[in-house]
Design a protein around this motif. Structure first.
Motif, PDB file in Angstrom:
ATOM      1  N   ILE A  88       0.501 -10.450   5.987  1.00 37.32           N
ATOM      2  CA  ILE A  88      -0.418 -10.770   5.010  1.00 37.32           C
ATOM      3  C   ILE A  88      -0.101 -10.120   3.865  1.00 37.32           C
ATOM      4  CG2 ILE A  88      -2.972 -10.521   4.471  1.00 37.32           C
ATOM      5  CD1 ILE A  88      -2.457 -12.074   7.095  1.00 37.32           C
ATOM      6  N   PRO A  89      -0.246 -10.841   2.588  1.00 29.92           N
ATOM      7  CA  PRO A  89       0.276 -10.429   1.325  1.00 29.92           C
ATOM      8  C   PRO A  89      -0.996  -9.140   0.820  1.00 29.92           C
ATOM      9  CG  PRO A  89      -0.740 -12.613   0.944  1.00 29.92           C
ATOM     10  CD  PRO A  89      -0.426 -12.333   2.495  1.00 29.92           C
ATOM     11  N   ASP A  90      -0.370  -8.403   0.007  1.00 33.85           N
ATOM     12  CA  ASP A  90      -1.299  -7.174  -0.472  1.00 33.85           C
ATOM     13  C   ASP A  90      -2.511  -7.612  -0.821  1.00 33.85           C
ATOM     14  OD1 ASP A  90       0.574  -5.454   0.511  1.00 33.85           O
ATOM     15  OD2 ASP A  90       1.386  -5.144  -1.561  1.00 33.85           O
ATOM     16  N   TYR A  91      -2.515  -8.801  -1.624  1.00 31.31           N
ATOM     17  CA  TYR A  91      -3.720  -9.178  -2.194  1.00 31.31           C
ATOM     18  C   TYR A  91      -4.913  -9.648  -1.593  1.00 31.31           C
ATOM     19  CZ  TYR A  91      -2.409 -14.046  -2.641  1.00 31.31           C
ATOM     20  OH  TYR A  91      -1.881 -15.268  -2.209  1.00 31.31           O
ATOM     21  N   LEU A  92      -4.324 -10.089  -0.294  1.00 31.98           N
ATOM     22  CA  LEU A  92      -5.345 -10.744   0.604  1.00 31.98           C
ATOM     23  C   LEU A  92      -5.581  -9.956   1.785  1.00 31.98           C
ATOM     24  CD1 LEU A  92      -4.171 -14.486   1.146  1.00 31.98           C
ATOM     25  CD2 LEU A  92      -6.021 -13.525   0.218  1.00 31.98           C
ATOM     26  N   LYS A  93      -5.073  -8.464   1.927  1.00 35.59           N
ATOM     27  CA  LYS A  93      -5.400  -7.694   3.187  1.00 35.59           C
ATOM     28  C   LYS A  93      -6.983  -7.411   3.241  1.00 35.59           C
ATOM     29  CE  LYS A  93      -0.881  -5.826   3.420  1.00 35.59           C
ATOM     30  NZ  LYS A  93       0.286  -4.627   3.171  1.00 35.59           N
ATOM     31  N   ASN A  94      -7.443  -6.888   2.221  1.00 32.51           N
ATOM     32  CA  ASN A  94      -8.890  -6.531   2.250  1.00 32.51           C
ATOM     33  C   ASN A  94      -9.757  -7.752   2.621  1.00 32.51           C
ATOM     34  OD1 ASN A  94      -8.262  -3.830   1.564  1.00 32.51           O
ATOM     35  ND2 ASN A  94      -8.623  -4.047  -0.662  1.00 32.51           N
ATOM     36  N   VAL A  95      -9.484  -8.841   1.939  1.00 31.09           N
ATOM     37  CA  VAL A  95     -10.514 -10.049   2.027  1.00 31.09           C
ATOM     38  C   VAL A  95     -10.388 -10.552   3.423  1.00 31.09           C
ATOM     39  CG1 VAL A  95     -10.930 -12.234   1.452  1.00 31.09           C
ATOM     40  CG2 VAL A  95     -10.274 -10.538  -0.389  1.00 31.09           C
ATOM     41  N   PHE A  96      -8.993 -10.542   4.024  1.00 34.38           N
ATOM     42  CA  PHE A  96      -8.488 -11.029   5.387  1.00 34.38           C
ATOM     43  C   PHE A  96      -9.435 -10.256   6.493  1.00 34.38           C
ATOM     44  CE2 PHE A  96      -6.034 -10.555   9.057  1.00 34.38           C
ATOM     45  CZ  PHE A  96      -5.954 -11.889   9.451  1.00 34.38           C
ATOM     46  N   THR A  97      -9.449  -8.808   6.146  1.00 32.01           N
ATOM     47  CA  THR A  97     -10.072  -7.855   7.044  1.00 32.01           C
ATOM     48  C   THR A  97     -11.519  -8.244   6.887  1.00 32.01           C
ATOM     49  OG1 THR A  97      -8.394  -5.995   6.568  1.00 32.01           O
ATOM     50  CG2 THR A  97     -10.630  -5.707   7.624  1.00 32.01           C
ATOM     51  N   LEU A  98     -12.042  -8.471   5.786  1.00 31.25           N
ATOM     52  CA  LEU A  98     -13.564  -8.812   6.015  1.00 31.25           C
ATOM     53  C   LEU A  98     -13.751 -10.115   6.746  1.00 31.25           C
ATOM     54  CD1 LEU A  98     -16.337  -8.346   4.750  1.00 31.25           C
ATOM     55  CD2 LEU A  98     -15.693  -9.582   2.795  1.00 31.25           C
TER      56      LEU A  98
END
Length: 610
Positions: free
Chosen positions: A221-231
Motif C-alpha cells: 500500500i502506498p504511504d499516502y493511502l495507508k491510513n485511509v486504507f486502514t480506516l
C-alpha cells in the motif's frame, strides 16, 4: 445542514474550552449537548429542543452512524493495548486491571440491581460500562494536579489499558443480552448465539488485523493511502462481522485493534495518530448528538436513588477495588487513598452506552422490562461520567495537597533534539544524577542516543501523544536545542503551560545571533548569541565540560569579572543538587554552588577543575 454544522462548530468550541480549563473534553461536550437538547426545552416557546439528534439522522441511519463511529472508537482504543506493556507495568496496575475491573463490574451491577431495581442483564451492562476510564479523562487531570511519580504511573497506565478491556467486557455482556433477548438467558439457543457472535468477532477481527499487517508490512500500500486504507478495513471488518452475525461488528473492531497493536508494524504510530484524529472528530459529533437526544423524562426517572448509586460507585466500589489491588504493594495509605479518589469515566463508556441503549430500546425482540430499563442506561452512565469528572477533577489538586502526594519540583530535563549538542549536555547531567530525556523524530539521532544509554523518545514533541506515551512526571525543565529555530520556539510555547514559562528555554536563532541590535528574548539558553552551529563547534573544541565551585558570593563575582567574557555558562548546580539553567548570569550564588561552563578560545585558568 444547519444542525450538523452547528454540532461541528460547538464541538470544536468544547474541545478548545477543555484545553483552556485543563479538563477532559468529555465534560464540555456533554454539557453543551444537554444545554442545546433537553435543557433548552425550558426556554423555547413551543418546548422543543434547539437541536435534536433525531432531526439530523432518522431511523436506522442514526443507529448505523453511531454503530460505525463506536466501532472506529473501539478499534482506536484497542490499538493502545500492548500486551507486553501489561506484563511490565507495576503489580498494582495489573491488579487494577483484574481485581479492580471485577469489583467494578460485579459491584456496579449489584448496586444498580439493588438500588434502582434494574433487571439483572441491564444492571450488569451498567457495571461493565462504568469500568472504562480512559486516557482522555485521566491524563488532563494528572497534568493539572501533578501527583508524585508512583501515583502518576499507576493512574496513567490504568487509564490507557483499561479502555479496551472495559469496552471488551461491555461488548461481551451486550452480546449475551442480545443472544438471550427472549429472556431465557441459559438456554442452549442463547448460549449458541453468544458463542457464534464471539467466535465471529474474534475470527474476523483477527483476520482483518493480519491482513492490514501483511499489506502494510510488505509495502503493498502506498504511504499516502495507508491510513485511509486502514480506516476502510475497520469499516469493512465491522460490516462483514455484523452481516455474518448481528452485533458482532463491535467485538471484531475491538479485537482487530488489539491484535494489530501487538504485531510489529513500522507505520504503527502513524496509523494510531490518524485513528486518534478520526476518533476525536467522531467523539465530538457523538457526544453532542447523543446527549441532545436525552429527554427530560429520562432525567426525571433517575430520581434521588440514582444519586445514591453514584455515591456507592465513587465512595465504596472504587476505593474497595483500589484497596484490594494495592495489598502487598509499596504504596503508602495516602497514595492508595488518592488513587481511589481518581476514577473518572471516559469517552468509550459514553459512546458504547449510547449505542447499546439506542439498540436495546428500538429492538422489538427485547422484553418490555429490558426496553424500559435501557432508557435509564444512557442518562445513568452520563451521570457517572459528569459526576466523576466534575467532582474528582476539580477536587483532585486539593485532595493531593491535603494528603501530601503532589510531586516535588522535578529536576529532570527534556531535550528537544537528540543531536550532538544535546547528547553531550544530557550525558553530563545524567552523570550528575539528573533525569534526562531526549526527543527526536530522526531515527539516526535516536539510534545514536540509545548507544550512549540516554533515554530517548522517538516522536513529535509537539504532539499530544508525548503526554500519553512518556512519563513526564520527572521533567521540570525543557531545553530546545535543535538547528530549527522555529521548532525550538514552538516547543517552548507547547510546554509553557505544562512546565511553566520560567522553565522552558531555547537557543538563539541565526538572525538573533548575527544581529546584535535584536534584543535577546527571555529564556534564551546561556544568555549568549551562539546559535546551534556556533555552540556545537564550541562544544567540540572543549574536551570536557568545565566546572568551578564557589565558597561565597564575593568569589563568584570576582570570577565573573575576570573570566566572564571568556566562558559560556551553562548551569548552576547548588549544594542541594538542584539544577538551574543559565539564561544570563544568576544574581546570587551560595556556598558550595557549582558553575558549569564551556571555555572560550582565549580562556585560561589553571585553578579551575575540569
Amino acid at each position: 445542514m444547519l444542525e450538523l454544522a452547528g454540532i461541528l462548530v460547538l464541538g470544536v468550541v468544547a474541545q478548545w474550552l477543555a484545553w483552556k480549563i485543563k479538563q477532559p473534553a468529555i465534560l464540555p461536550l456533554i454539557i453543551i449537548g444537554l444545554l442545546i437538547g433537553p435543557i433548552s426545552t425550558f426556554f423555547t416557546p413551543d418546548g422543543s429542543k434547539l437541536l435534536d439528534g433525531d432531526q439530523i439522522f432518522s431511523g436506522d441511519l442514526l443507529f448505523s452512524f453511531v454503530s460505525l463511529s463506536v466501532g472506529v472508537i473501539l478499534f482506536e482504543g484497542g490499538l493502545t493495548l500492548n500486551l507486553k506493556e501489561v506484563k511490565t507495568v507495576a503489580s498494582t496496575v495489573r491488579n487494577l486491571l483484574i481485581i479492580g475491573v471485577l469489583i467494578t463490574f460485579i459491584g456496579g451491577g449489584l448496586a444498580a440491581y439493588l438500588i434502582l431495581d434494574l433487571s439483572v442483564s441491564i444492571a450488569l451492562l451498567f457495571g461493565a460500562l462504568i469500568i472504562v476510564s480512559g486516557p482522555t479523562v485521566v491524563l488532563p487531570i494528572l497534568r493539572n494536579v501533578k501527583p508524585n511519580a508512583k501515583i502518576n504511573t499507576i493512574l496513567k497506565w490504568e487509564g490507557i489499558l483499561i479502555d479496551p478491556l472495559g469496552a471488551l467486557i461491555a461488548v461481551l455482556v451486550y452480546e449475551f443480552i442480545k443472544s438471550s433477548s427472549d429472556g431465557n438467558y441459559y438456554t442452549v439457543e442463547a448460549l449458541k448465539d453468544f458463542f457464534i457472535t464471539i467466535s465471529i468477532g474474534f475470527f474476523i477481527g483477527g483476520i482483518g488485523a493480519v491482513f492490514i499487517w501483511y499489506l502494510i508490512g510488505k509495502n503493498k500500500i502506498p504511504d499516502y493511502l495507508k491510513n485511509v486504507f486502514t480506516l476502510g478495513m475497520v469499516i469493512l471488518v465491522f460490516t462483514v462481522a455484523d452481516i455474518l452475525q448481528k452485533e458482532a461488528g463491535l467485538l471484531a473492531a475491538t479485537i482487530m485493534g488489539i491484535v494489530l497493536a501487538n504485531l510489529k508494524l513500522d507505520d504503527f504510530k502513524k496509523i494510531l495518530s490518524f485513528k486518534e484524529d478520526i476518533s476525536l472528530i467522531l467523539v465530538t459529533l457523538l457526544f453532542i448528538l447523543l446527549s441532545s437526544r436525552i429527554e427530560i423524562v429520562q432525567i426525571e426517572k433517575l430520581g434521588t436513588r440514582s444519586l445514591l448509586l453514584f455515591a456507592v460507585v465513587i465512595f465504596i466500589i472504587r476505593p474497595l477495588g483500589v484497596w484490594l489491588s494495592s495489598v502487598g504493594s509499596n504504596l503508602r495509605w495516602r497514595e492508595t487513598l488518592f488513587i481511589a479518589w481518581i476514577g473518572p469515566r471516559g469517552i468509550v463508556a459514553a459512546a458504547v452506552a449510547s449505542l447499546f441503549s439506542l439498540d436495546l430500546i428500538n429492538s422489538t425482540t427485547n422484553s418490555a422490562e429490558i426496553r424500559s430499563d435501557a432508557e435509564l442506561l444512557l442518562p445513568l452512565v452520563f451521570l457517572v461520567i459528569v459526576g466523576t469528572v466534575v467532582i474528582q477533577g476539580t477536587s483532585a489538586k486539593w485532595i493531593g495537597k491535603l494528603l501530601g502526594v503532589l510531586r516535588k519540583e522535578p529536576q529532570g530535563v527534556l531535550f528537544v533534539g537528540a543531536n550532538e549538542l544535546s547528547k553531550k549536555l544530557a550525558s553530563f547531567l545524567k552523570k550528575e544524577g539528573f533525569y534526562v530525556l531526549l526527543a527526536d523524530t530522526a531515527k539516526h539521532n535516536v539510534k545514536e542516543a540509545r548507544k550512549l544509554n540516554l533515554p530517548v523518545y522517538e516522536g513529535n514533541v509537539l504532539s499530544e501523544e508525548i503526554f500519553e506515551e512518556v512519563d513526564l512526571s520527572q521533567i521540570g525543565k525543557l531545553m530546545a536545542v535543535t538547528s530549527n529555530s522555529g521548532l525550538n520556539t514552538l516547543a517552548m510555547n507547547w510546554f509553557d503551560s505544562e512546565l511553566g514559562e520560567q522553565n522552558t528555554y531555547r537557543l538563539v536563532s541565526k538572525e538573533e545571533a548575527e544581529n546584535e541590535n535584536i534584543p535577546l528574548p527571555k529564556n534564551v539558553l546561556f544568555k549568549s548569541r551562539l546559535d546551534y552551529l556556533s555552540l556545537n563547534q564550541l562544544m567540540r573544541s572543549n574536551e570536557d565540560i568545565s566546572e568551578v565551585k564557589f565558597y561565597g558570593e564575593a568569589e563568584y563575582e570576582e570570577f565573573i569579572e575576570e573570566k566572564g567574557k571568556t566562558i559560556i555558562p551553562l548551569f548552576i548546580i547548588d549544594a542541594d543538587k538542584k539544577l538551574h539553567i543559565i539564561s544570563g548570569y544568576p544574581h546570587e550564588v551560595n556556598k558550595d554552588d557549582r558553575l558549569i561552563f564551556l571555555k572560550n578560545k582565549n580562556y585560561s585558568m589553571d585553578e579551575v577543575s575540569n
